[in-house]
Each structure stands twice: as C-alpha cells, then as structure tokens.
Design a protein around this motif. Structure first.
Motif, PDB file in Angstrom:
ATOM      1  N   GLN A   6      34.379  35.444  51.604  1.00  0.00           N
ATOM      2  CA  GLN A   6      35.372  34.662  50.877  1.00  0.00           C
ATOM      3  C   GLN A   6      36.177  33.908  51.930  1.00  0.00           C
ATOM      4  OE1 GLN A   6      35.452  34.790  47.569  1.00  0.00           O
ATOM      5  NE2 GLN A   6      37.428  34.003  46.876  1.00  0.00           N
ATOM      6  N   GLU A  44      41.192  40.599  45.090  1.00  0.00           N
ATOM      7  CA  GLU A  44      40.914  39.212  44.773  1.00  0.00           C
ATOM      8  C   GLU A  44      41.988  38.265  45.295  1.00  0.00           C
ATOM      9  OE1 GLU A  44      40.307  38.917  40.599  1.00  0.00           O
ATOM     10  OE2 GLU A  44      38.469  40.141  40.607  1.00  0.00           O
ATOM     11  N   ASP A  45      43.161  38.788  45.627  1.00  0.00           N
ATOM     12  CA  ASP A  45      44.229  37.911  46.096  1.00  0.00           C
ATOM     13  C   ASP A  45      44.112  37.573  47.580  1.00  0.00           C
ATOM     14  OD1 ASP A  45      44.762  40.454  46.952  1.00  0.00           O
ATOM     15  OD2 ASP A  45      46.910  40.377  46.550  1.00  0.00           O
ATOM     16  N   GLN A  46      43.143  38.173  48.271  1.00  0.00           N
ATOM     17  CA  GLN A  46      42.923  37.830  49.669  1.00  0.00           C
ATOM     18  C   GLN A  46      42.136  36.521  49.753  1.00  0.00           C
ATOM     19  OE1 GLN A  46      43.708  39.335  52.731  1.00  0.00           O
ATOM     20  NE2 GLN A  46      45.130  40.615  51.575  1.00  0.00           N
ATOM     21  N   SER A  47      42.546  35.620  50.643  1.00  0.00           N
ATOM     22  CA  SER A  47      41.860  34.325  50.745  1.00  0.00           C
ATOM     23  C   SER A  47      40.616  34.395  51.613  1.00  0.00           C
ATOM     24  CB  SER A  47      42.818  33.266  51.312  1.00  0.00           C
ATOM     25  OG  SER A  47      43.251  33.636  52.617  1.00  0.00           O
ATOM     26  N   GLN A  81      33.634  31.564  47.897  1.00  0.00           N
ATOM     27  CA  GLN A  81      32.605  32.491  48.333  1.00  0.00           C
ATOM     28  C   GLN A  81      31.394  31.714  48.822  1.00  0.00           C
ATOM     29  OE1 GLN A  81      31.765  35.888  45.790  1.00  0.00           O
ATOM     30  NE2 GLN A  81      29.602  35.856  46.363  1.00  0.00           N
ATOM     31  N   ILE A 101      32.470  39.994  52.272  1.00  0.00           N
ATOM     32  CA  ILE A 101      31.969  40.655  51.065  1.00  0.00           C
ATOM     33  C   ILE A 101      30.739  41.488  51.393  1.00  0.00           C
ATOM     34  CG2 ILE A 101      31.013  40.277  48.762  1.00  0.00           C
ATOM     35  CD1 ILE A 101      32.668  37.684  48.662  1.00  0.00           C
ATOM     36  N   GLY A 150      39.362  31.045  49.668  1.00  0.00           N
ATOM     37  CA  GLY A 150      39.191  31.122  48.227  1.00  0.00           C
ATOM     38  C   GLY A 150      37.816  30.747  47.722  1.00  0.00           C
ATOM     39  N   ASP A 177      35.698  47.147  45.692  1.00  0.00           N
ATOM     40  CA  ASP A 177      37.135  47.223  45.427  1.00  0.00           C
ATOM     41  C   ASP A 177      37.922  46.308  46.372  1.00  0.00           C
ATOM     42  OD1 ASP A 177      36.753  49.151  43.406  1.00  0.00           O
ATOM     43  OD2 ASP A 177      36.710  50.748  44.899  1.00  0.00           O
ATOM     44  N   SER A 216      39.977  49.888  49.695  1.00  0.00           N
ATOM     45  CA  SER A 216      38.648  49.289  49.574  1.00  0.00           C
ATOM     46  C   SER A 216      37.641  50.115  50.355  1.00  0.00           C
ATOM     47  CB  SER A 216      38.660  47.845  50.092  1.00  0.00           C
ATOM     48  OG  SER A 216      39.652  47.072  49.445  1.00  0.00           O
TER      49      SER A 216
END
Length: 243
Positions: A99, A72-75, A104, A79, A102, A69, A225
């Motif tokens: 990440q 996705e907007d975090q640069s 991975q 992970i 932007g 969770d 998350s």
C-alpha cells in the motif's frame, strides 16, 4: 569352643572374598548406570540453535510473506511479498505487494549489493530507489545471515515448545516465544520498538528447517497485526543480479 580346621578357615575366607567381589561389582554397575544415563532431550532453545545452523548453511531459499489485520488508515505498508533470496551476498528477487500513498500495487523488486530496484506502476522498467523513500524495508535484509530472519532465532526470549502437528508429508514442531520490539522494527521497518512481539516458529522434525515464522504485535500501533512467513526450497540455486 570349637576350633575350625585350616581347610574350613580357607573356605570361609574364600566365600567372604567372593561376596565382597560381588558387592563391589554390583556397586560398580550402579555407578556405571548413573554415569551413562541418557542426556536430557533438547530444549526449545536447543532446537532454535539447531535450526539457525540449518538456515545459514542453506544459503538460499524461497520466501512468501503475508500480513493480516493490517490497519486501513495507514498510507504505506507491506501487504505481502514473494520471491527468492541469497545470504551471500544478501539479495532478493521477487514481487512486493504494498500500500503506497493509499494505492495498492504489485511491485517487482530486486535488492542486491546494497541497492534497491523497483518497477513501479506505469513505469516500463526497474528504477533504483531508496527504501526510506518508499517507506518499506530493504527486502535483502531479510536474508542477511546475521541480522535477517536468521537473527530472530537467537533473539527469541523464553522459547518453549508448542504443539506438534503434521502438515502434509512433514511433522512440524512449534516453538513459541517473544521478540523485542526493536529487533522487529530493525528487520521490517515497522513496529513499536518498546513493545514485545509474539513469535511462533514451525520447525520441521528430522532436518529442523524453519518452515514458518509468525510474528504478531503492534506493527502499526495501536492496532495488533500479524506477518506470516513461509520458507522453502532450502539451498536451491538462486542468482540475483541488478536489472
């Protein structure tokens, strides 16, 4: 009035003394039962203290961490991570999937002696860098015997027993509680310092190893998350050296 003979009197006195002795013995037995009653079973806090000692004594272990969770907007954020670590000195050798700006990437990582070395994409060798420059925590801090994962056990508030379950050959007792946001942020360099985070530990019965740690909360506000950690290979030989 009938007078008793001396033998009869002595007999009655003897019976009275015998009855008194029996009452005293019964009373003593009851007191002994009370004083030797079994102590109360260990509390959830007791089990966390026990697990703390087991973890520190191990000195080294294998760690696998994964996030879920994640926004996705975090640069930049972690992970997952997997590798081996030692507590004296705190060190880590493994791979971090992150990440970054932007993108991975799987980043081979070595953290030892207060230095962080990473092998970034398209770079042929490890380079020394600063965790703050990458926006990630120093993975060696996870193995610090006082301020790392070990430290979370003593910082857990209002611990309670959760479910008891079998996982393969192991029987795991769950302990649940909360962690102050500042404690989480200090460890993982992410999270709302003013919030409370839910935490769940999976403790293996018999040896009381910490097998799992699951932390849920606003790592990247306002999203909620979860980071899940699996700990294994307690005490296995591990050597971490700078590349």
């Amino acid at each position: 009035m009938t007078r008793r003979s001396a033998p009869q009197t002595r007999h009655l006195v003897a019976l009275a003394l015998l009855a008194a002795a029996m009452l005293t013995a019964c009373s003593d037995g009851e007191d002994e039962t009370e004083t030797t009653a079994a102590p109360p079973p260990p509390s959830a806090a007791d089990r966390l203290t026990q697990a703390h000692g087991v973890l520190v004594e191990a000195g080294s272990l294998h760690l696998a961490m994964s996030g879920s969770d994640l926004p996705e907007d975090q640069s930049t954020y972690i992970i997952s991570a997997t590798g081996e670590g030692t507590m004296d000195p705190p060190a880590f050798d493994g791979t971090i999937t992150a990440q970054m700006a932007g993108i991975q990437a799987d980043v081979p990582t070595v953290a030892v002696d207060g230095e962080l070395y990473v092998k970034l994409p398209y770079v042929p060798r490890h380079v020394r860098t600063d965790p703050e420059d990458l926006g990630v925590p120093d993975p060696a801090t996870l193995f610090d015997p006082e301020e790392g994962l070990v430290g979370l056990l003593g910082q857990t508030q209002e611990p309670e027993f959760g479910e008891r379950r079998r996982e393969g050959a192991e029987v795991v007792q769950e302990v649940v509680g909360t962690l102050p946001g500042q404690v989480v942020r200090d460890l993982l360099s992410a999270g709302d310092a003013d919030a409370d985070f839910d935490v769940s530990y999976g403790l293996v019965e018999e040896d009381w190893q910490v097998r799992t740690v699951v932390i849920t909360g606003p790592f990247y506000p306002p999203a909620t998350s979860t980071y899940s950690l699996m700990l294994s290979s307690y005490g296995a030989p591990v050597t971490v050296t700078a590349p």
